[in-house]
Write an enzyme that holds these catalytic residues in place. Structure first.
Site, PDB file in Angstrom:
ATOM      1  N   GLU A 108      -2.938   6.322   8.391  1.00  0.00           N
ATOM      2  CA  GLU A 108      -3.658   7.335   7.616  1.00  0.00           C
ATOM      3  C   GLU A 108      -4.684   8.052   8.473  1.00  0.00           C
ATOM      4  O   GLU A 108      -5.156   7.524   9.484  1.00  0.00           O
ATOM      5  CB  GLU A 108      -4.386   6.688   6.436  1.00  0.00           C
ATOM      6  CG  GLU A 108      -3.476   6.119   5.379  1.00  0.00           C
ATOM      7  CD  GLU A 108      -4.258   5.557   4.209  1.00  0.00           C
ATOM      8  OE1 GLU A 108      -3.666   5.451   3.135  1.00  0.00           O
ATOM      9  OE2 GLU A 108      -5.443   5.215   4.373  1.00  0.00           O
ATOM     10  N   LYS A 150       0.811  -1.212   0.000  1.00  0.00           N
ATOM     11  CA  LYS A 150       0.000   0.000   0.000  1.00  0.00           C
ATOM     12  C   LYS A 150       0.852   1.272   0.000  1.00  0.00           C
ATOM     13  O   LYS A 150       0.530   2.251  -0.663  1.00  0.00           O
ATOM     14  CB  LYS A 150      -0.940  -0.004   1.212  1.00  0.00           C
ATOM     15  CG  LYS A 150      -2.053  -1.046   1.153  1.00  0.00           C
ATOM     16  CD  LYS A 150      -2.947  -0.944   2.367  1.00  0.00           C
ATOM     17  CE  LYS A 150      -4.169  -1.856   2.248  1.00  0.00           C
ATOM     18  NZ  LYS A 150      -3.826  -3.269   2.214  1.00  0.00           N
ATOM     19  N   ARG A 210      -6.744  -8.222  -8.699  1.00  0.00           N
ATOM     20  CA  ARG A 210      -7.418  -9.512  -8.862  1.00  0.00           C
ATOM     21  C   ARG A 210      -8.898  -9.251  -9.071  1.00  0.00           C
ATOM     22  O   ARG A 210      -9.356  -8.107  -9.019  1.00  0.00           O
ATOM     23  CB  ARG A 210      -7.224 -10.358  -7.599  1.00  0.00           C
ATOM     24  CG  ARG A 210      -7.661  -9.610  -6.325  1.00  0.00           C
ATOM     25  CD  ARG A 210      -7.652 -10.482  -5.106  1.00  0.00           C
ATOM     26  NE  ARG A 210      -7.772  -9.740  -3.868  1.00  0.00           N
ATOM     27  CZ  ARG A 210      -8.885  -9.231  -3.373  1.00  0.00           C
ATOM     28  NH1 ARG A 210     -10.011  -9.361  -4.049  1.00  0.00           N
ATOM     29  NH2 ARG A 210      -8.905  -8.576  -2.233  1.00  0.00           N
ATOM     30  N   HIS A 265     -14.067  -3.732   9.154  1.00  0.00           N
ATOM     31  CA  HIS A 265     -13.385  -3.403   7.896  1.00  0.00           C
ATOM     32  C   HIS A 265     -13.566  -4.465   6.824  1.00  0.00           C
ATOM     33  O   HIS A 265     -12.834  -4.493   5.832  1.00  0.00           O
ATOM     34  CB  HIS A 265     -11.889  -3.140   8.127  1.00  0.00           C
ATOM     35  CG  HIS A 265     -11.616  -2.079   9.137  1.00  0.00           C
ATOM     36  ND1 HIS A 265     -11.930  -0.750   8.929  1.00  0.00           N
ATOM     37  CD2 HIS A 265     -11.093  -2.145  10.391  1.00  0.00           C
ATOM     38  CE1 HIS A 265     -11.596  -0.047   9.995  1.00  0.00           C
ATOM     39  NE2 HIS A 265     -11.087  -0.872  10.894  1.00  0.00           N
TER      40      HIS A 265
END
Length: 667
Positions: free
Chosen positions: A200, A116, A292, A235
């Site tokens: 973040e 990421k 994917r 999440h």
């Protein structure tokens, strides 16, 4: 085009790929672990090969073994599905080196987007908007805590190599950061073999909107519109829909362009998804790219009329994209609900066991079921506990929602805890119905979604009794030719009416149903109340499906009663009521009412002991951490009291129901 492919996956996605391959005349090779020897994907494939023990690291993650199977069986290509090796650049490279086509993007694209932090740096260069945060390589806990303070709380810690909600924690205050970081890193290491994280800014009331992209080897890249995946728990996505409610054509085009630029930046080929965090004001930030096919790809298929697996196969075979951007159109609205073996009332704790009864709604133009299991199959602790994906489609969102509610009310599962009733409440929740969406919807609507438990209605008890009587009558009819007249349960008496009693229990509540045989049915009396004339018939299969057509007094009901051991599972008006038949001649323990101490809620591995033995703790204090089904689960103190002793140690594998903590409740 390929003539044979190997599917390096299991469960629902393996079955999904087999379906398209079969339609295209392509033979399929399945691989399976010892735990999956009798799995549905093994039964569906043209051939199947054992690749190792149950643990994924010894089977589905062993790239060399899977490639050897591909060579041995003559498979020309490998479809990785999602999860496992689907985003492993080393596996993609190994396929290429072996002369076997990897049905996915080139290894360079996987590598660029796999971490990421690196992906965000690449997107920043491409001009794609980013969420404020730290995406660097310094993983010192104190340094990361300082970065969190600089960013400003709340923050989100995310596994750099992660996905699927694993290795991800929201942190609201500085004193919680270090513990949350340690938990994320442990989970990330277990799931991905990489403990690195990024930090973040947590966007308040964010929406999770993703764009489906597709590229080919000729350099063409298109986007197949968006999916709204805002409804999440821990999440992980629960409901997904397409198109996103409230999406304007201008915003869709802007997000589509950004997604295409992201794909072009890494030379993307095949199916991919660019995920964004979107503010309520319409602004959006790049979150990650999944290199994917996504779990939720069916909603895109339903609104476009396309088969994305077919597109994957054609692109991997070197063919150009079947359509241009201008030829792609949205038709109607689709919603996907993930049916899981889990208990929403226990923090969505996964459930394991045999699917004693599994009856999905009928498929058709408006309803689709993607599944990797059938009735009689096992949900094991080794893999994701998904039962199926329920996808509905109609001309607009309101009609699709109505389809979803109806389909959920028709879904019947016995044998494992499941989230079907929770999904039904979610579909009926005013906030969701009105498209007031953000990733915190489940938490902020908790009062609606997690109501106080109530006792089953009178009709449920009466239907359970009626089903019992109908099954007895059917069994008596089958035995009529050879049975003794003294075995008859038809209520006949030499002098007067015959009466009997059935007792049923739900938890501590026990109720009695008086039964008197009358012509054409029975007179039922619940706890000595007013008698009700009950008639009915089992389904055409003699009751195997549980279907029950009943009349209670003046009311006609279409329900289902599934008998499993002592339990009678009553499916009525979209609710399930598990009642226990009480044997009036048996005296003993409390059966399913018995409660032990602090026990393992499922099979798993003990990761950490959090409270010292001998310590006094308050109710809700975290005591230990277990890892099961790729996720961490924290067990907390059930009341104020003392941790007398631990019956387990970190690293120990424990069975379901084993006592983990000797706990003394404070007086």
């Amino acid at each position: 085009m390929f003539t044979k492919i190997l599917i390096a996956n299991r469960g629902e996605i393996a079955c999904r790929v087999i379906k398209t391959a079969r339609r295209m005349g392509i033979a399929t090779v399945a691989v399976y672990s010892e735990a999956d020897a009798n799995a549905r994907h093994v039964r569906l494939a043209d051939e199947a090969v054992l690749i190792g023990p149950a643990a994924a690291r010894e089977s589905y993650l062993v790239a060399d073994r899977i490639l050897q199977v591909a060579k041995d069986t003559g498979a020309q290509a490998v479809h990785p599905g999602y999860g496992f090796l689907s985003e492993n650049e080393e596996f993609a490279e190994a396929c290429a080196a072996a002369g076997i086509t990897f049905i996915g993007p080139p290894a360079s694209a996987i590598r660029a987007m796999g971490l990421k932090s690196a992906a965000k740096a690449l997107m920043e260069k491409a001009g794609v908007p980013l969420t404020p945060g730290y995406h660097g390589s310094n993983q010192d806990p104190q340094f990361l805590a300082e970065q969190a303070g600089r960013i400003g709380y709340p923050v989100l810690i995310k596994a750099s190599a992660g996905g699927g909600g694993k290795g991800m924690r929201r942190v609201d205050k500085p004193e919680d950061f270090i513990a949350a970081l340690a938990s994320c890193q442990r989970e990330a290491t277990n799931a991905f073999g990489d403990a690195n994280v990024l930090v973040e800014k947590y966007v308040l009331k964010p929406r999770h909107i993703e764009i489906q992209v597709f590229g080919d080897t000729q350099g063409n890249v298109v986007y197949l519109f968006e999916r709204d995946c805002s409804v999440q728990r821990r999440h992980q996505k629960v409901l997904e829909e397409a198109p996103a409610p409230g999406m304007t054509p201008e915003r869709r085009a802007a997000m589509g362009r950004a997604a295409v630029e992201a794909a072009r930046a890494v030379g993307y080929v095949g199916a991919g998804t660019v995920e964004f965090i979107a503010n309520q004001d319409g602004s959006f930030y790049f979150m990650e790219m999944n290199t994917r096919l996504q779990v939720e790809h069916p909603v895109t298929e339903m609104i476009t009329g396309l088969d994305l697996v077919e597109w994957q196969l054609r692109v991997a075979a070197g063919q150009p994209l079947p359509l241009t951007q201008e030829q792609l159109q949205i038709d109607g609205h689709a919603i996907e609900a993930r049916i899981y073996a889990e208990d929403p009332d226990k923090g969505f704790l996964p459930s394991t066991g045999r699917l004693i009864h599994l009856a999905p709604p009928a498929e058709g133009e408006h309803v689709r079921i993607d599944t990797g299991v059938e009735q009689g199959d096992e949900i094991t602790p080794h893999y994701d506990p998904m039962i199926a994906k329920l996808i509905v489609w109609d001309q607009d969102r309101d009609l699709a929602l109505a389809r979803l509610r109806t389909a959920l009310a028709q879904y019947r599962v016995v044998g494992v805890a499941n989230n079907i009733e929770f999904l039904a409440r979610l579909a009926a929740c005013p906030a969701f119905s009105q498209a007031d969406l953000d990733t915190g919807l489940i938490e902020r609507e908790a009062a609606f979604l997690f109501p106080e438990a109530t006792d089953p209605p009178d009709e449920a008890w009466l239907l359970a009794a009626l089903a019992e009587l109908l099954h007895e009558a059917a069994a008596q009819a089958r035995r009529a030719a050879t049975a003794s007249p003294w075995d008859a349960l038809d209520g006949w008496r030499l002098n007067g009416q015959g009466a009997r009693e059935l007792r049923l229990r739900r938890g501590e509540l026990q109720r009695s149903v008086g039964v008197v045989s009358v012509p054409g049915g029975w007179q039922l009396t619940l706890d000595g109340g007013a008698p009700v004339l009950a008639r009915g018939e089992l389904g055409r299969d003699g009751g195997k499906s549980g279907k029950l057509h009943a009349q209670l007094g003046e009311r006609r009901l279409h329900a289902a009663v599934v008998i499993a051991g002592e339990r009678r599972h009553v499916f009525l008006d979209g609710h399930t009521h598990a009642l226990v038949r009480v044997d009036t001649l048996h005296t003993g323990g409390q059966g399913d009412d018995a409660h032990g101490g602090l026990r393992a809620p499922m099979p798993g591995k003990v990761i950490a002991l959090l409270a010292p033995a001998g310590s006094t703790v308050d109710k809700g204090t975290p005591l230990l951490v277990m890892e099961a089904m790729k996720m961490e689960h924290t067990l907390t103190a059930p009341a104020n009291g003392t941790v007398k002793a631990y019956r387990c140690a970190p690293g120990e594998q424990v069975a379901d129901g084993v006592e983990l903590v000797e706990f003394e409740v404070a007086p």
